[in-house]
Design a protein around this motif. Structure first.
Motif, PDB file in Angstrom:
ATOM      1  N   HIS A 116      23.175  34.055  65.280  1.00  0.00           N
ATOM      2  CA  HIS A 116      22.173  34.883  65.130  1.00  0.00           C
ATOM      3  C   HIS A 116      22.047  35.109  63.826  1.00  0.00           C
ATOM      4  CE1 HIS A 116      25.245  38.021  65.737  1.00  0.00           C
ATOM      5  NE2 HIS A 116      24.636  38.936  65.464  1.00  0.00           N
ATOM      6  N   ASP A 120      26.345  39.955  59.069  1.00  0.00           N
ATOM      7  CA  ASP A 120      27.742  39.535  59.091  1.00  0.00           C
ATOM      8  C   ASP A 120      27.862  38.290  59.472  1.00  0.00           C
ATOM      9  OD1 ASP A 120      26.402  41.054  61.390  1.00  0.00           O
ATOM     10  OD2 ASP A 120      28.351  41.380  62.237  1.00  0.00           O
ATOM     11  N   HIS A 121      26.800  37.504  60.059  1.00  0.00           N
ATOM     12  CA  HIS A 121      26.908  36.350  60.624  1.00  0.00           C
ATOM     13  C   HIS A 121      26.263  35.074  59.772  1.00  0.00           C
ATOM     14  CE1 HIS A 121      28.251  37.838  64.358  1.00  0.00           C
ATOM     15  NE2 HIS A 121      27.752  38.842  64.134  1.00  0.00           N
ATOM     16  N   ASP A 222      28.021  38.448  69.484  1.00  0.00           N
ATOM     17  CA  ASP A 222      27.795  39.739  69.587  1.00  0.00           C
ATOM     18  C   ASP A 222      27.185  40.331  70.873  1.00  0.00           C
ATOM     19  OD1 ASP A 222      28.834  39.671  66.825  1.00  0.00           O
ATOM     20  OD2 ASP A 222      27.153  40.675  66.090  1.00  0.00           O
ATOM     21  N   PHE A 267      33.200  38.004  68.231  1.00  0.00           N
ATOM     22  CA  PHE A 267      33.334  37.844  66.580  1.00  0.00           C
ATOM     23  C   PHE A 267      33.781  39.161  66.144  1.00  0.00           C
ATOM     24  CE2 PHE A 267      31.320  39.038  62.618  1.00  0.00           C
ATOM     25  CZ  PHE A 267      31.278  37.665  61.756  1.00  0.00           C
ATOM     26  N   HIS A 268      33.542  40.362  66.995  1.00  0.00           N
ATOM     27  CA  HIS A 268      33.987  41.698  66.306  1.00  0.00           C
ATOM     28  C   HIS A 268      35.154  42.251  66.937  1.00  0.00           C
ATOM     29  CE1 HIS A 268      30.474  42.493  63.823  1.00  0.00           C
ATOM     30  NE2 HIS A 268      29.791  41.819  64.873  1.00  0.00           N
TER      31      HIS A 268
HETATM   32 ZN   LIG Z   1      28.002  41.056  64.247  1.00  0.00          ZN
END
Ligand SMILES: [Zn+2]
Length: 294
Positions: A116, A120-121, A222, A267-268
């Motif tokens: 997305h 941060d991606h 996410d 991811f987080h």
């Molecule tokens: Zn993210």
């Protein structure tokens, strides 16, 4: 640093969880973590649930999140999923160094899948106006591209964050316009790697299924941001654009991961972001991979 790359196998595929760094979310830029991550959590339950995860809500004043990208080497193709935050902060943008530590240059990447278009991606997509991964085929879900590159984002995002989010998205997407492939079906991009439509956190978020032999990995990006979202899938985060959809998507993917006994990557979550989804009572629970190895 050794703990920035984590190697694992999915069947015949060599995989690496690659750290792009960490980011600390704290007031005044962000609300306190309990509010930022669990906007709609009922006041009478959140304190107890957090305590069950060894978190004292009154002392939880900041949240430090790992940012972890995925590299899959199928033998024929090197696939990178997400490009990290780039220079969003001084504690991020380590992806290229961590690839270099593996002997991999940006030119070696054959396919970049963008889950997305949050900063941060996609923050590692572009350098000096040009795509960083010069030889790669780039892929994003069509709805995600439309959302960020048209007026849709202006009308759907809150005033507080929309300008910066839209700016970063357009800076990191528009230079790819002539080469990016907009997918609108759950296709297999290369043998063993398929995209799964997973809207909610953003309108066109993609999860990615990696299958080789009997092994499976589900990269859920996410769809969940904190492990508590697995136990409490109805609690959404401030960054979830369409809360109803994120809840439905969580139920679908968490069910799928449990039924398929897939390894899951988020991811987080704390690095390397890998673990399993366990059925617990009527819900689910996160089991990080380290605990399974012990
Ligand atoms: Zn993210």
């Amino acid at each position: 640093m050794n703990n920035e790359n984590y190697h694992f196998k999915i069947g015949a595929f060599g995989c690496i969880a690659l750290s792009d760094g960490v980011m600390t979310y704290a007031p005044p830029t962000f609300p306190p973590p309990a509010v930022f991550l669990f906007c709609n959590a009922p006041g009478d339950r959140i304190e107890k649930v957090l305590r069950g995860h060894n978190i004292n809500i009154h002392q939880w004043i900041q949240w430090t999140s790992s940012y972890t990208c995925l590299l899959v080497n199928t033998g024929k193709c090197r696939v990178l999923v997400d490009t990290g935050a780039g220079r969003l902060s001084s504690s991020t943008g380590k992806l290229l160094d961590n690839l270099k530590n593996e002997g991999i240059t940006p030119d070696d990447i054959d396919l970049v899948i963008l889950s997305h278009a949050h900063p941060d991606h996609i923050g590692g997509n572009i350098s000096k106006g040009k795509p960083v991964f010069t030889n790669a085929r780039w892929v994003i879900w069509e709805d995600e591209w439309q959302f960020w590159t048209t007026e849709q984002a202006e009308s759907r995002l809150d005033e507080h964050s929309k300008e910066i989010l839209i700016n970063i998205a357009r800076t990191n997407l528009l230079p790819l316009q002539s080469k990016i492939e907009l997918v609108h079906e759950e296709v297999e991009l290369v043998p063993g790697i398929r995209v799964i439509k997973s809207p909610g956190h953003t309108p066109g978020l993609l999860a990615i299924s990696v299958v080789s032999g009997k092994d499976r990995l589900l990269y859920i990006s996410d769809v969940v941001i904190h492990p508590i979202h697995i136990a409490e899938p109805e609690w959404f985060a401030a960054t979830d654009v369409i809360p109803d959809q994120v809840i439905a998507t969580r139920h679908k993917l968490l069910n799928q991961a449990t039924l398929e006994k897939s390894l899951v990557m988020a991811f987080h979550f704390p690095f390397p972001g890998l673990g399993y989804i366990l059925q617990k009572d009527k819900g689910w629970q996160w089991q990080p991979i380290e605990e399974k190895v012990k």
